[in-house]
Design an enzyme around this catalytic site. Structure first.
Site, PDB file in Angstrom:
ATOM      1  N   LYS A  85      70.831  26.224  79.851  1.00 49.22           N
ATOM      2  CA  LYS A  85      69.171  26.000  79.543  1.00 49.22           C
ATOM      3  C   LYS A  85      68.570  24.700  79.860  1.00 49.22           C
ATOM      4  O   LYS A  85      67.606  24.592  80.768  1.00 49.22           O
ATOM      5  CB  LYS A  85      69.110  26.250  77.877  1.00 49.22           C
ATOM      6  CG  LYS A  85      69.293  27.737  77.596  1.00 49.22           C
ATOM      7  CD  LYS A  85      69.277  27.818  76.214  1.00 49.22           C
ATOM      8  CE  LYS A  85      69.637  29.552  75.655  1.00 49.22           C
ATOM      9  NZ  LYS A  85      69.972  29.724  74.453  1.00 49.22           N
ATOM     10  N   GLN A  89      70.322  26.859  68.629  1.00 50.21           N
ATOM     11  CA  GLN A  89      71.213  28.033  69.143  1.00 50.21           C
ATOM     12  C   GLN A  89      71.711  28.603  68.155  1.00 50.21           C
ATOM     13  O   GLN A  89      72.364  28.099  67.045  1.00 50.21           O
ATOM     14  CB  GLN A  89      72.229  27.234  69.986  1.00 50.21           C
ATOM     15  CG  GLN A  89      73.165  28.156  70.686  1.00 50.21           C
ATOM     16  CD  GLN A  89      72.396  29.009  71.783  1.00 50.21           C
ATOM     17  OE1 GLN A  89      71.433  28.653  72.522  1.00 50.21           O
ATOM     18  NE2 GLN A  89      73.147  30.123  72.174  1.00 50.21           N
ATOM     19  N   ASP A 140      61.823  31.161  70.903  1.00 47.07           N
ATOM     20  CA  ASP A 140      62.598  32.214  70.646  1.00 47.07           C
ATOM     21  C   ASP A 140      62.127  33.554  70.149  1.00 47.07           C
ATOM     22  O   ASP A 140      62.512  34.521  70.165  1.00 47.07           O
ATOM     23  CB  ASP A 140      63.958  32.064  69.759  1.00 47.07           C
ATOM     24  CG  ASP A 140      65.349  31.624  70.489  1.00 47.07           C
ATOM     25  OD1 ASP A 140      65.442  32.121  71.494  1.00 47.07           O
ATOM     26  OD2 ASP A 140      65.927  30.751  69.910  1.00 47.07           O
TER      27      ASP A 140
HETATM   28  N1  GUN Z   1      72.387  33.133  70.563  1.00 44.61           N
HETATM   29  C1  GUN Z   1      72.591  34.211  71.359  1.00 44.61           C
HETATM   30  N2  GUN Z   1      71.344  34.739  71.895  1.00 44.61           N
HETATM   31  C2  GUN Z   1      70.591  33.767  71.362  1.00 44.61           C
HETATM   32  C3  GUN Z   1      69.093  33.523  71.517  1.00 44.61           C
HETATM   33  O1  GUN Z   1      68.248  34.228  72.432  1.00 44.61           O
HETATM   34  N3  GUN Z   1      68.448  32.484  71.055  1.00 44.61           N
HETATM   35  C4  GUN Z   1      69.106  31.703  70.388  1.00 44.61           C
HETATM   36  N4  GUN Z   1      68.526  30.493  69.603  1.00 44.61           N
HETATM   37  N5  GUN Z   1      70.394  31.709  70.123  1.00 44.61           N
HETATM   38  C5  GUN Z   1      71.001  32.914  70.622  1.00 44.61           C
END
Ligand code: GUN
Length: 314
Positions: A53, A97, A120
């Site tokens: 990311k 995350q 998100d």
């Molecule tokens: N863990 C797995 N997928 C995601 C996501 O789309 N966002 C976040 N913050 N954590 C994740």
């Protein structure tokens, strides 16, 4: 045989488009969108996602702020970090995350994020806006799935039967709302659903997000359906080697589908591209600027808008 949907190529185009919008925000408005990613603990898979990311953010010309916190971090410490990021003007998007260590309440953390910075789209305000058809930030994975579906079927999904397998807050539920907002007839299925094969057999669109390797069989798929596979499962083959597979038995399903996403290289790359897009959108919303990429109704035509074109958002 189905067309294999090249999510990697679509995602690269999206990131390019986001990069062009970032460049414009910098020159016209002196804004450099910034994304803060918070990782609590040292889960190896999460580390890989978080690093990727950050890298893609910088490649699109945005600022990336990484915060690694030990797995002994208390909920109060994490909430204090989020409060600081909410108040930081350089931070337009905040992503914590998941999963978080067990002693931390995920909902409390997600709902502490400023909804305008919730890239998100997990905050109850953004989930509620999506559920009621209002403008907000939309979860990245289902958003990416919608764009891939539209890339095959065009923008008008009215009247299509969509079956979603899985009811998570991250994928299944927001996917259902996105497709419902696009006038599909949506069925959400889950582990207690009866006659899943029969339900799938009527679906023009199948989205599998259940986390069970190759659970969706080819014979369940309607001829000419669009199959979107969100699953990423690591399996061990009889010779001991490891392989990544989705939730759909790909080869079988590809014999009946009109188009299908591969694993890897389908939905996965779209998630990060949509995260970057959400970060730009968040920056625009915070500064009262009309965002360009992915403005509703989320036309798949965004792939064809050239970086310098004067195309208005659709
Ligand atoms: N863990 C797995 N997928 C995601 C996501 O789309 N966002 C976040 N913050 N954590 C994740």
């Amino acid at each position: 045989m189905a067309t294999i949907i090249d999510g990697k190529a679509y995602a690269a185009k999206l990131r390019e488009q986001v990069g062009a919008e970032v460049a414009e925000l910098k020159t016209k408005h002196k804004i450099t969108p910034g994304l803060a990613v918070v990782l609590v603990g040292a889960d190896p898979a999460s580390e890989i996602y978080v690093n990727s990311k950050g890298k893609m953010c910088r490649e699109a010309g945005m600022e990336s702020f990484d915060f690694r916190m030990p797995d002994t971090t208390t909920e109060a410490e994490l909430l204090a970090k989020i409060k600081a990021l909410n108040e930081d003007k350089k931070v337009n998007g905040i992503l914590v995350q998941l999963p978080l260590p067990k002693h931390i309440n995920e909902s409390a953390v997600i709902n502490a994020i400023d909804p305008l910075k919730d890239v998100d789209g997990f905050h109850v305000i953004n989930a509620g806006k999506l559920a009621t058809g209002q403008q907000g930030l939309v979860p990245c994975t289902p958003f990416g799935c919608l764009l891939l579906i539209k890339s095959v079927l065009g923008d008008d999904l009215s009247g299509k039967n969509a079956v979603i397998i899985g009811r998570s807050n991250i994928v299944g539920k927001p996917m259902a709302n996105l497709l419902l907002n696009a006038n599909c007839t949506v069925t959400i299925t889950h582990s207690r659903t009866k006659n899943l094969a029969e339900l799938c057999a009527r679906a023009h669109i199948v989205v599998a997000a259940v986390g069970k390797p190759e659970m969706v069989k080819g014979e369940w798929i309607k001829n000419g359906a669009v199959v979107i596979d969100v699953g990423i499962n690591r399996i061990t083959l009889s010779d001991g080697s490891k392989k990544l597979v989705g939730d759909v038995a790909f080869a079988e399903a590809a014999e009946r589908a009109k188009a299908i996403t591969p694993v890897p290289g389908g939905v996965g790359p779209m998630t990060i591209a949509c995260l970057l897009s959400n970060t730009v959108k968040a920056a625009c919303l915070q500064h009262n600027i009309q965002p360009q990429v992915f403005y509703p109704p989320y036309s798949s035509d965004c792939f064809t808008i050239s970086p310098n074109s004067s195309s208005k958002p659709k």
